[in-house]
Write a protein that holds these residues in place. Structure first.
Motif, PDB file in Angstrom:
ATOM      1  N   UNK A 213       0.828  -1.211   0.000  1.00  0.00           N
ATOM      2  CA  UNK A 213       0.000   0.000   0.000  1.00  0.00           C
ATOM      3  C   UNK A 213       0.864   1.263   0.000  1.00  0.00           C
ATOM      4  N   UNK A 214       1.894   1.282   0.833  1.00  0.00           N
ATOM      5  CA  UNK A 214       2.738   2.477   0.915  1.00  0.00           C
ATOM      6  C   UNK A 214       3.541   2.676  -0.364  1.00  0.00           C
ATOM      7  N   UNK A 215       4.102   1.606  -0.908  1.00  0.00           N
ATOM      8  CA  UNK A 215       4.868   1.723  -2.158  1.00  0.00           C
ATOM      9  C   UNK A 215       3.964   2.197  -3.296  1.00  0.00           C
ATOM     10  N   UNK A 216       2.776   1.634  -3.383  1.00  0.00           N
ATOM     11  CA  UNK A 216       1.835   2.060  -4.417  1.00  0.00           C
ATOM     12  C   UNK A 216       1.439   3.515  -4.259  1.00  0.00           C
ATOM     13  N   UNK A 217       1.223   3.936  -3.031  1.00  0.00           N
ATOM     14  CA  UNK A 217       0.854   5.332  -2.783  1.00  0.00           C
ATOM     15  C   UNK A 217       1.989   6.272  -3.171  1.00  0.00           C
ATOM     16  N   UNK A 218       3.217   5.927  -2.809  1.00  0.00           N
ATOM     17  CA  UNK A 218       4.358   6.786  -3.130  1.00  0.00           C
ATOM     18  C   UNK A 218       4.509   6.937  -4.640  1.00  0.00           C
ATOM     19  N   UNK A 219       4.433   5.830  -5.363  1.00  0.00           N
ATOM     20  CA  UNK A 219       4.608   5.886  -6.822  1.00  0.00           C
ATOM     21  C   UNK A 219       3.442   6.631  -7.476  1.00  0.00           C
TER      22      UNK A 219
ATOM     23  N   UNK B 259      13.057   4.004 -11.315  1.00  0.00           N
ATOM     24  CA  UNK B 259      12.780   3.526  -9.956  1.00  0.00           C
ATOM     25  C   UNK B 259      11.288   3.261  -9.770  1.00  0.00           C
ATOM     26  N   UNK B 260      10.450   4.134 -10.319  1.00  0.00           N
ATOM     27  CA  UNK B 260       9.009   3.904 -10.256  1.00  0.00           C
ATOM     28  C   UNK B 260       8.591   2.662 -11.023  1.00  0.00           C
ATOM     29  N   UNK B 261       9.225   2.443 -12.176  1.00  0.00           N
ATOM     30  CA  UNK B 261       8.922   1.265 -12.979  1.00  0.00           C
ATOM     31  C   UNK B 261       9.342  -0.013 -12.264  1.00  0.00           C
ATOM     32  N   UNK B 262      10.511   0.005 -11.643  1.00  0.00           N
ATOM     33  CA  UNK B 262      10.974  -1.165 -10.883  1.00  0.00           C
ATOM     34  C   UNK B 262      10.013  -1.453  -9.731  1.00  0.00           C
ATOM     35  N   UNK B 263       9.558  -0.414  -9.064  1.00  0.00           N
ATOM     36  CA  UNK B 263       8.599  -0.587  -7.967  1.00  0.00           C
ATOM     37  C   UNK B 263       7.339  -1.285  -8.453  1.00  0.00           C
ATOM     38  N   UNK B 264       6.777  -0.795  -9.536  1.00  0.00           N
ATOM     39  CA  UNK B 264       5.551  -1.385 -10.078  1.00  0.00           C
ATOM     40  C   UNK B 264       5.800  -2.831 -10.511  1.00  0.00           C
ATOM     41  N   UNK B 265       6.935  -3.092 -11.148  1.00  0.00           N
ATOM     42  CA  UNK B 265       7.250  -4.453 -11.589  1.00  0.00           C
ATOM     43  C   UNK B 265       7.367  -5.405 -10.398  1.00  0.00           C
ATOM     44  N   UNK B 266       8.019  -4.967  -9.331  1.00  0.00           N
ATOM     45  CA  UNK B 266       8.140  -5.814  -8.143  1.00  0.00           C
ATOM     46  C   UNK B 266       6.788  -6.079  -7.499  1.00  0.00           C
ATOM     47  N   UNK B 267       5.941  -5.066  -7.444  1.00  0.00           N
ATOM     48  CA  UNK B 267       4.609  -5.252  -6.869  1.00  0.00           C
ATOM     49  C   UNK B 267       3.762  -6.201  -7.717  1.00  0.00           C
ATOM     50  N   UNK B 268       3.860  -6.066  -9.030  1.00  0.00           N
ATOM     51  CA  UNK B 268       3.124  -6.984  -9.909  1.00  0.00           C
ATOM     52  C   UNK B 268       3.627  -8.415  -9.764  1.00  0.00           C
ATOM     53  N   UNK B 269       4.943  -8.564  -9.671  1.00  0.00           N
ATOM     54  CA  UNK B 269       5.521  -9.903  -9.505  1.00  0.00           C
ATOM     55  C   UNK B 269       5.065 -10.529  -8.189  1.00  0.00           C
ATOM     56  N   UNK B 270       5.061  -9.741  -7.119  1.00  0.00           N
ATOM     57  CA  UNK B 270       4.609 -10.245  -5.817  1.00  0.00           C
ATOM     58  C   UNK B 270       3.148 -10.654  -5.877  1.00  0.00           C
ATOM     59  N   UNK B 271       2.337  -9.864  -6.566  1.00  0.00           N
ATOM     60  CA  UNK B 271       0.915 -10.187  -6.694  1.00  0.00           C
ATOM     61  C   UNK B 271       0.710 -11.469  -7.492  1.00  0.00           C
TER      62      UNK B 271
ATOM     63  N   UNK C  38      12.541   0.768  -3.383  1.00  0.00           N
ATOM     64  CA  UNK C  38      12.570   1.455  -4.682  1.00  0.00           C
ATOM     65  C   UNK C  38      11.579   2.612  -4.721  1.00  0.00           C
ATOM     66  N   UNK C  39      10.430   2.442  -4.073  1.00  0.00           N
ATOM     67  CA  UNK C  39       9.435   3.518  -4.044  1.00  0.00           C
ATOM     68  C   UNK C  39       9.967   4.717  -3.263  1.00  0.00           C
ATOM     69  N   UNK C  40      10.670   4.467  -2.154  1.00  0.00           N
ATOM     70  CA  UNK C  40      11.291   5.570  -1.423  1.00  0.00           C
ATOM     71  C   UNK C  40      12.284   6.308  -2.318  1.00  0.00           C
ATOM     72  N   UNK C  41      13.090   5.547  -3.052  1.00  0.00           N
ATOM     73  CA  UNK C  41      14.058   6.171  -3.962  1.00  0.00           C
ATOM     74  C   UNK C  41      13.332   7.002  -5.022  1.00  0.00           C
ATOM     75  N   UNK C  42      12.248   6.449  -5.576  1.00  0.00           N
ATOM     76  CA  UNK C  42      11.484   7.180  -6.589  1.00  0.00           C
ATOM     77  C   UNK C  42      10.862   8.440  -5.988  1.00  0.00           C
ATOM     78  N   UNK C  43      10.311   8.334  -4.791  1.00  0.00           N
ATOM     79  CA  UNK C  43       9.696   9.493  -4.141  1.00  0.00           C
ATOM     80  C   UNK C  43      10.696  10.591  -3.845  1.00  0.00           C
ATOM     81  N   UNK C  44      11.849  10.209  -3.326  1.00  0.00           N
ATOM     82  CA  UNK C  44      12.901  11.191  -3.054  1.00  0.00           C
ATOM     83  C   UNK C  44      13.391  11.795  -4.368  1.00  0.00           C
ATOM     84  N   UNK C  45      13.498  10.959  -5.397  1.00  0.00           N
ATOM     85  CA  UNK C  45      13.916  11.450  -6.707  1.00  0.00           C
ATOM     86  C   UNK C  45      12.924  12.447  -7.289  1.00  0.00           C
TER      87      UNK C  45
END
Length: 141
Positions: A13-19, A55-67, A119-126
């Motif tokens: 939830x937090x990673x999705x919200x950040x991205x 970084x945002x793309x990697x975040x989404x890819x990891x979340x999709x893979x986990x799902x 990765x989402x933190x990195x994308x958010x800071x970026x």
């Protein structure tokens, strides 16, 4: 196992919200992006956006893979439960094996969602850093 699921749900939830927030922020800054692209160092600024988007793309890819991993493991477990005879012992070897597989999938999901959160933190800071730099360039500072 329930603790791992809860932690991975929070991370998801937090990673999705950040991205999602970062993406909306970039959409809102479309005029700033256009103005910065005409600035002397606008090309560098636009190039600096690439790692943020990556970084945002990697975040989404990891979340999709986990799902997908969890969906597959749950489907396999539910199929096993549906096929097991009613008179079978509850802790027969195949049932224990299926529970071990489900637990392994939950652990893997937790690992993937924690990586996605990093990765989402990195994308958010970026996005935040890029926004400040873009605004400064657009204003000519």
């Amino acid at each position: 196992m329930f603790g791992m699921v809860r932690r991975s749900n929070h991370a998801t939830a937090l990673a999705g919200w950040i991205v999602a927030t970062g993406a909306m922020g970039l959409v809102v800054q479309a005029d700033t992006i256009r103005a910065a692209s005409g600035a002397p160092y606008g090309g560098v600024l636009l190039l600096a956006l690439a790692p943020v988007l990556a970084a945002g793309t990697v975040t989404v890819a990891l979340l999709l893979r986990a799902n997908l991993l969890m969906s597959f493991a749950q489907e396999r477990f539910y199929r096993f439960i549906a096929e097991i005879p009613g008179d079978a012992p509850e802790l027969c070897a195949p049932a224990v094996l299926q529970l071990q597989r489900l637990t392994a999938a939950v652990r893997h999901r937790e690992t993937l969602t924690q990586q996605a959160l990093t990765w989402a933190y990195a994308a958010g800071i970026g996005v935040l850093g890029w926004s400040v730099a873009a605004e400064a360039m657009a204003l000519g500072h």
